[in-house]
Design a protein around this motif. Sequence first.
Motif, PDB file in Angstrom:
ATOM      1  N   UNK A 144       0.829  -1.204   0.000  1.00  0.00           N
ATOM      2  CA  UNK A 144       0.000   0.000   0.000  1.00  0.00           C
ATOM      3  C   UNK A 144       0.866   1.258   0.000  1.00  0.00           C
ATOM      4  N   UNK A 145       0.328   2.317  -0.610  1.00  0.00           N
ATOM      5  CA  UNK A 145       1.024   3.598  -0.600  1.00  0.00           C
ATOM      6  C   UNK A 145       1.166   4.095   0.840  1.00  0.00           C
ATOM      7  N   UNK A 146       2.294   4.710   1.170  1.00  0.00           N
ATOM      8  CA  UNK A 146       2.632   5.278   2.478  1.00  0.00           C
ATOM      9  C   UNK A 146       3.053   4.229   3.497  1.00  0.00           C
ATOM     10  N   UNK A 147       2.957   2.934   3.163  1.00  0.00           N
ATOM     11  CA  UNK A 147       3.449   1.888   4.057  1.00  0.00           C
ATOM     12  C   UNK A 147       4.902   1.600   3.704  1.00  0.00           C
ATOM     13  N   UNK A 148       5.786   1.780   4.672  1.00  0.00           N
ATOM     14  CA  UNK A 148       7.207   1.585   4.434  1.00  0.00           C
ATOM     15  C   UNK A 148       7.633   0.134   4.634  1.00  0.00           C
ATOM     16  N   UNK A 149       7.065  -0.507   5.632  1.00  0.00           N
ATOM     17  CA  UNK A 149       7.373  -1.921   5.862  1.00  0.00           C
ATOM     18  C   UNK A 149       6.330  -2.493   6.803  1.00  0.00           C
ATOM     19  N   UNK A 150       6.262  -3.826   6.862  1.00  0.00           N
ATOM     20  CA  UNK A 150       5.310  -4.520   7.736  1.00  0.00           C
ATOM     21  C   UNK A 150       5.953  -5.807   8.216  1.00  0.00           C
ATOM     22  N   UNK A 151       5.547  -6.238   9.408  1.00  0.00           N
ATOM     23  CA  UNK A 151       6.140  -7.447   9.990  1.00  0.00           C
ATOM     24  C   UNK A 151       5.110  -8.178  10.824  1.00  0.00           C
ATOM     25  N   UNK A 152       5.142  -9.494  10.770  1.00  0.00           N
ATOM     26  CA  UNK A 152       4.280 -10.346  11.582  1.00  0.00           C
ATOM     27  C   UNK A 152       5.028 -10.785  12.837  1.00  0.00           C
ATOM     28  N   UNK A 153       4.285 -10.959  13.903  1.00  0.00           N
ATOM     29  CA  UNK A 153       4.886 -11.418  15.146  1.00  0.00           C
ATOM     30  C   UNK A 153       3.813 -12.017  16.035  1.00  0.00           C
ATOM     31  N   UNK A 154       4.242 -12.669  17.085  1.00  0.00           N
ATOM     32  CA  UNK A 154       3.308 -13.246  18.054  1.00  0.00           C
ATOM     33  C   UNK A 154       2.969 -12.250  19.155  1.00  0.00           C
ATOM     34  N   UNK A 155       3.637 -11.115  19.118  1.00  0.00           N
ATOM     35  CA  UNK A 155       3.571 -10.186  20.244  1.00  0.00           C
ATOM     36  C   UNK A 155       3.822  -8.787  19.732  1.00  0.00           C
ATOM     37  N   UNK A 156       3.294  -7.788  20.428  1.00  0.00           N
ATOM     38  CA  UNK A 156       3.550  -6.387  20.091  1.00  0.00           C
ATOM     39  C   UNK A 156       3.840  -5.626  21.370  1.00  0.00           C
ATOM     40  N   UNK A 157       4.529  -4.503  21.276  1.00  0.00           N
ATOM     41  CA  UNK A 157       4.866  -3.737  22.490  1.00  0.00           C
ATOM     42  C   UNK A 157       3.651  -3.462  23.364  1.00  0.00           C
ATOM     43  N   UNK A 158       3.845  -3.635  24.665  1.00  0.00           N
ATOM     44  CA  UNK A 158       2.838  -3.391  25.702  1.00  0.00           C
ATOM     45  C   UNK A 158       1.814  -4.502  25.833  1.00  0.00           C
ATOM     46  N   UNK A 159       1.963  -5.616  25.091  1.00  0.00           N
ATOM     47  CA  UNK A 159       1.071  -6.757  25.291  1.00  0.00           C
ATOM     48  C   UNK A 159       1.287  -7.336  26.682  1.00  0.00           C
ATOM     49  N   UNK A 160       0.223  -7.913  27.237  1.00  0.00           N
ATOM     50  CA  UNK A 160       0.305  -8.470  28.588  1.00  0.00           C
ATOM     51  C   UNK A 160       0.973  -9.843  28.604  1.00  0.00           C
ATOM     52  N   UNK A 161       0.906 -10.586  27.511  1.00  0.00           N
ATOM     53  CA  UNK A 161       1.426 -11.952  27.507  1.00  0.00           C
ATOM     54  C   UNK A 161       2.917 -11.963  27.777  1.00  0.00           C
ATOM     55  N   UNK A 162       3.333 -12.880  28.623  1.00  0.00           N
ATOM     56  CA  UNK A 162       4.729 -12.910  29.043  1.00  0.00           C
ATOM     57  C   UNK A 162       5.221 -14.350  29.142  1.00  0.00           C
ATOM     58  N   UNK A 163       4.879 -15.166  28.149  1.00  0.00           N
ATOM     59  CA  UNK A 163       5.230 -16.578  28.183  1.00  0.00           C
ATOM     60  C   UNK A 163       6.718 -16.817  28.066  1.00  0.00           C
ATOM     61  N   UNK A 164       7.158 -17.945  28.579  1.00  0.00           N
ATOM     62  CA  UNK A 164       8.580 -18.234  28.560  1.00  0.00           C
ATOM     63  C   UNK A 164       8.867 -19.694  28.300  1.00  0.00           C
ATOM     64  N   UNK A 165      10.163 -19.995  28.142  1.00  0.00           N
ATOM     65  CA  UNK A 165      10.604 -21.361  27.894  1.00  0.00           C
ATOM     66  C   UNK A 165      11.918 -21.599  28.622  1.00  0.00           C
ATOM     67  N   UNK A 166      12.222 -22.860  28.890  1.00  0.00           N
ATOM     68  CA  UNK A 166      13.484 -23.205  29.540  1.00  0.00           C
ATOM     69  C   UNK A 166      14.577 -23.347  28.492  1.00  0.00           C
ATOM     70  N   UNK A 167      15.737 -22.782  28.794  1.00  0.00           N
ATOM     71  CA  UNK A 167      16.889 -22.872  27.900  1.00  0.00           C
ATOM     72  C   UNK A 167      18.123 -23.261  28.710  1.00  0.00           C
ATOM     73  N   UNK A 168      18.932 -24.157  28.145  1.00  0.00           N
ATOM     74  CA  UNK A 168      20.116 -24.641  28.853  1.00  0.00           C
ATOM     75  C   UNK A 168      21.336 -24.514  27.953  1.00  0.00           C
ATOM     76  N   UNK A 169      22.350 -23.874  28.480  1.00  0.00           N
ATOM     77  CA  UNK A 169      23.622 -23.746  27.778  1.00  0.00           C
ATOM     78  C   UNK A 169      24.555 -24.850  28.274  1.00  0.00           C
ATOM     79  N   UNK A 170      25.223 -25.558  27.380  1.00  0.00           N
ATOM     80  CA  UNK A 170      26.132 -26.630  27.819  1.00  0.00           C
ATOM     81  C   UNK A 170      27.146 -26.123  28.840  1.00  0.00           C
TER      82      UNK A 170
END
Length: 823
Positions: A500-526
């Motif tokens: 669309x005209x005037x749109x510079x870029x667009x991106x999909x994501x699971x989250x946006x700034x100020x969303x309440x969701x704060x899900x996490x995952x476990x990560x282990x470094x050797x």
Amino acid sequence: MFQNYMKTALRNMARNSLFTFINIAGLALGLMAVTLITLFVVDELSYDKHIEGGENIVRMESHFTLPGRAPIHSSMGSGRAKFGFLEEFPEIKDLTRLMPTNAPVKYGDSLFNEAIIFADSNAFSLLDVRFVEGSAESALVDTSSVVISADAAKKYFGDESALNRSISMTLEAGQREYRITGVFENLPQTSHLDMNMLVLLDDAVFADQPNISSRWMATNMYVYLQLETGASLGALNAKFPDFIDRFATPEIKEFGMPFDSATAIARWEAIPIKDIHLYGAPVQPMKPPGSITNLVSFSVVAFLILAMAVMNFANLTAARGTKRLKEISVRKVMGASRKQLTTQIIGETLITVVISVVIALTAAEIVLPYYSSFLGKNLSLDLINDAGQMPVILAATSLITLLGGAYPAWLLTSYQPADVLHSQASANTSGDRHRSVLVVSQFAASIMLLIATIVVYNQTSYMQTIDAGYRTDGMMVVHGFDEPDLRRNAAAFKTSIATLADVKSAALSSWAPADAFNGGTRASMPGQDEPVVLVMRRVDFDYFDTYDVRPVAGRVQDEQYANDLIRTFESDVRDGNVVINETAARAFGFASASDALDQTFQMIADVSDPSKTINATVAGVIPDLIERSARESISPTVYFVDEQSLRKLSVYFETSDLPALTSRIEAVWRQFAPNTPFQMDFVDDRIAGQYQGEAAASLIFAVFSSLAIIISSLGLYGLASFATENRTREIGIRKVFGATTWLIVRLLTLQFSKPVLLANLIAWPVAWYFLSDWLNNFSFQVSLTVVPFLVASIATLVAAWITVGSRAYAVAKSKPINALRHT
């Protein structure tokens, strides 16, 4: 006798019109401010008091302390509680669960996005929800039933009955018809619950989503417990750790967490339903919560303003009353008792207080609509229909009369007639010490309020303008990807928007700034003993470019690298490259961002199935982004490109015609999701919305602090008038001997500067102590420097100079002959 007292009081008020005006104006301003604050405080304290049997209803809340992350206090509990609590805890009589979601709702040509609540069938009876149509017992009879509020019924059906009507909703089972089986009364404004439409919570529908109601450590529902009469809440909370240890520990071991007990990272707490609004968890509340800190602060402000108004009144009454010492002494000689004289003075005080109260209530009624609108409340001053307001007003009037009249009565009746009549003077200087103490107290309170106002304003402005680390201007977020076809065609939708005209870029994501969701995952470094809990952010390849985020080390994901695409949900889980923030790099133990590059860690790909893990290689490290409120600390975060669960579209635009661009974006939405309402907002609005409470508190503090200074200045003006009047002869003599008007003004001004300077010595340490503690609630905070203290002190000192100087100048510029003629 009463008639005589009345005549005397009115005669004195008319004779001393300036002092009468200052007394009434100062007291009326103070009472108006106190009335407005009190209405707000009473409203905040009345939340959920309407629930019958509410003293036995509590809500289960969750506390998590995860490695590498700040503590989390969530208002949600475990949906699994339905299958175990009643058997394990005999003090729990019943429980119900509420799980919120959003869904498009259609009726005829009307299409809305509604907040939907999945609820157990007993929710209405346990939470004391009253019905307009239908009943609590027959409301949620099956998974095709829906219960709506009276407001929703009016919105969809007008004045017609909504019972047994059908509406179309898109929920877990897809788009289908739901029959309205009940209409409930609109919940009071003073309810922490926010319910508009409810459907039956059937655990079987979510059988393929174990995090909904099959795991103890998953918290995604509001869980309310009804306790047996007389059951101890403290005893119930004391039993939770053992329960968590026995039932939830296997789950954390399944996720690879190296703890002997789940109590190392999790704690449950049940709190009374009436305490939820002010003391409930800050994460994911159903409605914006209140703030006990603000409530206490405003209560203190109200007390200080009232105290200043009463002190002003008492001070001026006592000062002016010294002119009546001869009258009082003569009355004593003629046989009047001290009790009679005290009654007369307090009676005169009552007249002034009653006039002030009437003016204050009238002014409060005038500003109340604007005040309520600003606070987002429906406050009312109804002395006739509200049985509790009139007694409070009467009690306040009586108390203020006693407080304001007791000191002048004690002071003026304490003199011996012989001392006053023998000296042929009125003992004008008596009581100066008491008046000085009151003036110092007034200005100390004013200075503290002004310092607090400046610091609160600075902190609020800092949070609203802090560099979040990403682009916020010209950023739009399109959300509400509830339509299955839209989710499947999200990439095509993004491409259409990006062209669309005037749109510079667009991106999909699971989250946006100020969303309440704060899900996490476990990560282990050797080689590391403890895992790191990472916040997960699913993004596409254009996300960082759209938000103008540049790495501090390495690179961000790029389509030319095949390994930059990860699969986490499908059976063929695929390893790949990720981006982490600087906090995550530190949590993994790396001394610098560059040290983390090309390092590989293992993380759970799908938190609903801990057996699915991927090996993630760090391709880049980005700066810490303030994606939530500045109150919260930055969490270790991993960003990875995944084609699944991308339900938000961020759009970067530059346009001079925003409505036209929004219309074009909405038109594309209609092509992809004709049965789903278009939803969008702006990133800067989302961020600003997080600080509405602080912004409101800042403005309220500013207004009431200004009133406090005005009240103090009125009192100071009255005392200055009294002092200059008593020193008229002295001023005349000084002018005869050559003193200039400026020298006389300076003399009187400096005299009244001393109590203001002394007030600073009292106000500074007190304000520093409380404001330091308040600022500790924010992870990102302004420095508490001496500047606000100096500004507040200079402002009050200048106000005092202007107040006293204006009165002193009026007296000093008069001709000496006028002062000496009658002496």
